[in-house]
Scaffold this active site. Structure first.
Site, PDB file in Angstrom:
ATOM      1  N   THR A  40      63.215  38.476  59.339  1.00 15.55           N
ATOM      2  CA  THR A  40      61.833  38.467  58.857  1.00 15.55           C
ATOM      3  C   THR A  40      61.308  37.050  58.614  1.00 15.55           C
ATOM      4  O   THR A  40      60.120  36.851  58.393  1.00 15.55           O
ATOM      5  CB  THR A  40      61.713  39.273  57.545  1.00 15.55           C
ATOM      6  OG1 THR A  40      62.688  38.787  56.609  1.00 15.55           O
ATOM      7  CG2 THR A  40      61.981  40.747  57.804  1.00 15.55           C
ATOM      8  N   HIS A  45      67.424  33.587  52.558  1.00 11.75           N
ATOM      9  CA  HIS A  45      67.070  33.192  51.199  1.00 11.75           C
ATOM     10  C   HIS A  45      68.182  33.625  50.241  1.00 11.75           C
ATOM     11  O   HIS A  45      69.212  34.168  50.668  1.00 11.75           O
ATOM     12  CB  HIS A  45      65.713  33.768  50.784  1.00 11.75           C
ATOM     13  CG  HIS A  45      65.589  35.252  50.947  1.00 11.75           C
ATOM     14  ND1 HIS A  45      66.329  36.158  50.204  1.00 11.75           N
ATOM     15  CD2 HIS A  45      64.806  36.004  51.754  1.00 11.75           C
ATOM     16  CE1 HIS A  45      66.015  37.385  50.541  1.00 11.75           C
ATOM     17  NE2 HIS A  45      65.100  37.331  51.488  1.00 11.75           N
ATOM     18  N   HIS A  48      69.685  37.139  50.456  1.00 13.40           N
ATOM     19  CA  HIS A  48      70.653  37.314  51.537  1.00 13.40           C
ATOM     20  C   HIS A  48      72.015  36.724  51.168  1.00 13.40           C
ATOM     21  O   HIS A  48      73.054  37.226  51.588  1.00 13.40           O
ATOM     22  CB  HIS A  48      70.184  36.607  52.821  1.00 13.40           C
ATOM     23  CG  HIS A  48      68.966  37.198  53.447  1.00 13.40           C
ATOM     24  ND1 HIS A  48      67.813  36.476  53.648  1.00 13.40           N
ATOM     25  CD2 HIS A  48      68.722  38.440  53.942  1.00 13.40           C
ATOM     26  CE1 HIS A  48      66.912  37.237  54.243  1.00 13.40           C
ATOM     27  NE2 HIS A  48      67.429  38.431  54.421  1.00 13.40           N
ATOM     28  N   LYS A  82      59.727  48.523  49.980  1.00 11.34           N
ATOM     29  CA  LYS A  82      58.441  47.912  50.280  1.00 11.34           C
ATOM     30  C   LYS A  82      57.304  48.876  49.990  1.00 11.34           C
ATOM     31  O   LYS A  82      57.327  50.029  50.413  1.00 11.34           O
ATOM     32  CB  LYS A  82      58.380  47.476  51.757  1.00 11.34           C
ATOM     33  CG  LYS A  82      59.395  46.403  52.120  1.00 11.34           C
ATOM     34  CD  LYS A  82      59.130  45.124  51.365  1.00 11.34           C
ATOM     35  CE  LYS A  82      60.154  44.059  51.686  1.00 11.34           C
ATOM     36  NZ  LYS A  82      59.937  42.825  50.897  1.00 11.34           N
ATOM     37  N   ARG A  86      55.396  46.259  56.582  1.00 10.30           N
ATOM     38  CA  ARG A  86      55.649  44.858  56.882  1.00 10.30           C
ATOM     39  C   ARG A  86      54.720  44.371  57.991  1.00 10.30           C
ATOM     40  O   ARG A  86      54.287  45.142  58.847  1.00 10.30           O
ATOM     41  CB  ARG A  86      57.094  44.654  57.341  1.00 10.30           C
ATOM     42  CG  ARG A  86      58.138  44.867  56.254  1.00 10.30           C
ATOM     43  CD  ARG A  86      59.518  44.699  56.830  1.00 10.30           C
ATOM     44  NE  ARG A  86      60.571  44.990  55.875  1.00 10.30           N
ATOM     45  CZ  ARG A  86      61.152  44.078  55.104  1.00 10.30           C
ATOM     46  NH1 ARG A  86      60.762  42.819  55.182  1.00 10.30           N
ATOM     47  NH2 ARG A  86      62.114  44.407  54.262  1.00 10.30           N
ATOM     48  N   GLN A 173      68.907  52.105  62.437  1.00  7.67           N
ATOM     49  CA  GLN A 173      69.998  51.428  61.735  1.00  7.67           C
ATOM     50  C   GLN A 173      71.290  52.252  61.839  1.00  7.67           C
ATOM     51  O   GLN A 173      72.373  51.694  61.994  1.00  7.67           O
ATOM     52  CB  GLN A 173      69.648  51.192  60.270  1.00  7.67           C
ATOM     53  CG  GLN A 173      70.740  50.424  59.513  1.00  7.67           C
ATOM     54  CD  GLN A 173      70.278  49.906  58.175  1.00  7.67           C
ATOM     55  OE1 GLN A 173      69.106  49.585  57.987  1.00  7.67           O
ATOM     56  NE2 GLN A 173      71.187  49.804  57.224  1.00  7.67           N
ATOM     57  N   ASP A 194      69.605  48.565  48.032  1.00  2.87           N
ATOM     58  CA  ASP A 194      68.397  49.165  48.592  1.00  2.87           C
ATOM     59  C   ASP A 194      68.639  49.750  49.988  1.00  2.87           C
ATOM     60  O   ASP A 194      67.771  50.433  50.541  1.00  2.87           O
ATOM     61  CB  ASP A 194      67.261  48.141  48.637  1.00  2.87           C
ATOM     62  CG  ASP A 194      67.611  46.891  49.428  1.00  2.87           C
ATOM     63  OD1 ASP A 194      68.808  46.647  49.680  1.00  2.87           O
ATOM     64  OD2 ASP A 194      66.680  46.140  49.788  1.00  2.87           O
ATOM     65  N   LYS A 229      64.343  40.642  40.116  1.00  2.28           N
ATOM     66  CA  LYS A 229      65.011  39.976  41.231  1.00  2.28           C
ATOM     67  C   LYS A 229      64.969  38.463  41.063  1.00  2.28           C
ATOM     68  O   LYS A 229      63.936  37.884  40.741  1.00  2.28           O
ATOM     69  CB  LYS A 229      64.350  40.355  42.568  1.00  2.28           C
ATOM     70  CG  LYS A 229      64.816  41.671  43.143  1.00  2.28           C
ATOM     71  CD  LYS A 229      64.269  41.850  44.550  1.00  2.28           C
ATOM     72  CE  LYS A 229      64.734  43.160  45.170  1.00  2.28           C
ATOM     73  NZ  LYS A 229      64.232  43.317  46.540  1.00  2.28           N
ATOM     74  N   LYS A 232      62.977  33.585  42.976  1.00  3.38           N
ATOM     75  CA  LYS A 232      61.555  33.310  43.104  1.00  3.38           C
ATOM     76  C   LYS A 232      61.187  32.101  42.259  1.00  3.38           C
ATOM     77  O   LYS A 232      61.593  31.982  41.109  1.00  3.38           O
ATOM     78  CB  LYS A 232      60.732  34.514  42.636  1.00  3.38           C
ATOM     79  CG  LYS A 232      59.220  34.294  42.703  1.00  3.38           C
ATOM     80  CD  LYS A 232      58.471  35.492  42.138  1.00  3.38           C
ATOM     81  CE  LYS A 232      56.970  35.230  42.118  1.00  3.38           C
ATOM     82  NZ  LYS A 232      56.215  36.347  41.501  1.00  3.38           N
ATOM     83  N   THR A 233      60.397  31.188  42.851  1.00  6.74           N
ATOM     84  CA  THR A 233      59.903  30.024  42.126  1.00  6.74           C
ATOM     85  C   THR A 233      58.394  29.945  42.277  1.00  6.74           C
ATOM     86  O   THR A 233      57.780  30.761  42.970  1.00  6.74           O
ATOM     87  CB  THR A 233      60.518  28.718  42.659  1.00  6.74           C
ATOM     88  OG1 THR A 233      60.004  28.478  43.979  1.00  6.74           O
ATOM     89  CG2 THR A 233      62.037  28.795  42.715  1.00  6.74           C
TER      90      THR A 233
END
Length: 409
Positions: A40, A45, A48, A82, A86, A173, A194, A229, A232-233
């Site tokens: 994606t 990140h 992952h 989600k 997407r 999948q 998830d 989660k 994140k910044t």
């Protein structure tokens, strides 16, 4: 210790499909397993990275990883977790992202001398014969059961609903697992919690179609002590690509996490022995900062190398030496409720008195002179939310010399 014991002790494991059989499998060792990554973006990140670390631990215990790039599934997009569909990507973008991620993975997983392998599900998904696929694979899926899966529930309750395009993702999948089983004797799929419904679908497909054993295991998502989660910044996600998140920014993110999250992150995201993890996690008061330094250094070393980790640590210590983090800067208490829906950056700057007016605040932001949690803020509409605070504190900077702590009350 075998892989199951290592993952269990370090706190990775959330759910398993056949616990006793999986334990016995790991006792024998030599398990071929896979983890899928949809491209994606052109970088992994922090979210992952937890599964990458699990893969690395598995490999160190003598098991064989398969890193599955989602060049095919990425053309649809996983609806799991989600609220909205997407954004569709072009084939060119997907293939570019796959190439970038492959390069990153080679820093953490050994692919030489018969070790791990990287495969791309575009090889078997992009040119499927739809009718044959429905007859061969679709016949094994119950729509009623699929609709009851957690990954679909949130979307079914929304007005936009779930597109038929995304509804196919679970089957695709599951088909990946079947293909990897046939091609590489893969017997286990691993992923974040998830992915539980998708993983079960693959396990069931192999058992129904081939009458052979297949297993699934999920890992706990990387969240802080409040269940939010991590990764994140102010400037967005914490990436592994140094062009997206510099080694210094990466180091500082981990150096500034909440006290209650240190031991968990040391266990999940470093290779430190668990005795050392527990010792560091037990530190209290100001001593916990030593554990945060170890976490930040070890994690930065794994991702960016020891040289960059050392540079980042020295830069952070220089900032600490100024007294910025030590508590010698002005502090303003602001009600936590004020940040529930977000407070725009100009309101925050004037509320805490860093600027005398919104017009001066606007100039400071436009000139690149404002930082929140050490991340530059250049958007005048930027919203400061509660999840940006660490232990109820947030450092705001204007220019090179003006620092201000915001504390929730």
């Amino acid at each position: 210790m075998n892989a199951y014991e290592v993952l269990k002790e370090r706190g990775f494991i959330d759910q398993m499909t056949h616990e006793d059989e999986i334990k016995a499998l790991f006792e024998k060792g030599g398990v071929t397993f896979y983890i899928g990554i949809d491209p994606t973006a052109d970088s992994l990140h922090v979210g992952h990275f937890l599964t990458v670390m699990a893969m690395a631990h598995m490999q160190r215990c003598g098991n064989r990883p398969i890193c599955l790039m989602g060049g095919g599934t990425g053309m649809i997009g996983d609806p799991s977790g989600k609220a909205d569909m997407r954004k569709m990507m072009t084939v060119e973008t997907i293939d570019h992202n796959v190439a970038c991620i492959k390069n990153q993975l080679s820093r953490f997983i050994k692919f030489d001398d018969g070790g791990a392998i990287i495969v791309n599900n575009a090889d078997w998904l992009r040119n499927l014969n739809y009718i044959e696929f429905l007859r061969d694979v679709g016949v094994h899926f119950s729509v009623n059961r699929m609709l009851s899966a957690d990954c679909f529930k949130i979307r079914m309750d929304k007005e936009a609903g779930l597109s038929f395009l995304e509804f196919n993702y679970m089957i695709m999948q599951a088909y990946d697992f079947l293909e990897l089983h046939n091609r590489h004797n893969c017997v286990m799929e691993l992923g974040g919690s998830d992915q539980w419904s998708n993983i079960i679908a693959g396990v069931d497909l192999i058992r129904r179609k081939l009458s052979k054993p297949a297993y699934g295991m999920t890992f706990k998502l990387l969240t802080n002590s409040e269940g939010v989660k991590m990764g994140k910044t102010v400037s967005g996600a914490v990436w592994l690509d140094p062009e997206k998140t510099t080694p210094y920014e990466f180091y500082q993110y981990w150096r500034n996490i909440g006290d209650n999250d240190v031991e968990k992150c040391l266990a999940l995201l470093t290779f430190l022995p668990m005795d050392e993890v527990r010792r560091l996690g037990a530190l209290e008061g100001s001593e916990i900062n030593k554990a945060k330094e170890v976490l930040a250094f070890e994690l930065t070393k794994i991702v960016h190398g020891e040289v960059e980790a050392t540079k980042a640590q020295e830069a952070a210590r220089a900032l600490f030496g100024k007294g910025v983090v030590a508590g010698s800067v002005p502090t303003t208490e602001v009600a936590a409720a004020d940040f529930a829906e977000g407070m725009d950056i100009l309101t925050l700057l004037t509320t805490i008195g860093v600027v005398p007016s919104r017009s001066e605040g606007r100039r400071a932001v436009q000139q690149g002179g404002v930082k929140v949690a050490e991340q530059p803020v250049t958007d005048l509409e930027f919203q400061v939310t509660a999840d940006l605070f660490t232990d109820g504190k947030l450092l705001v900077q204007k220019g090179k010399k003006t620092y201000h702590n915001v504390v929730l009350k």
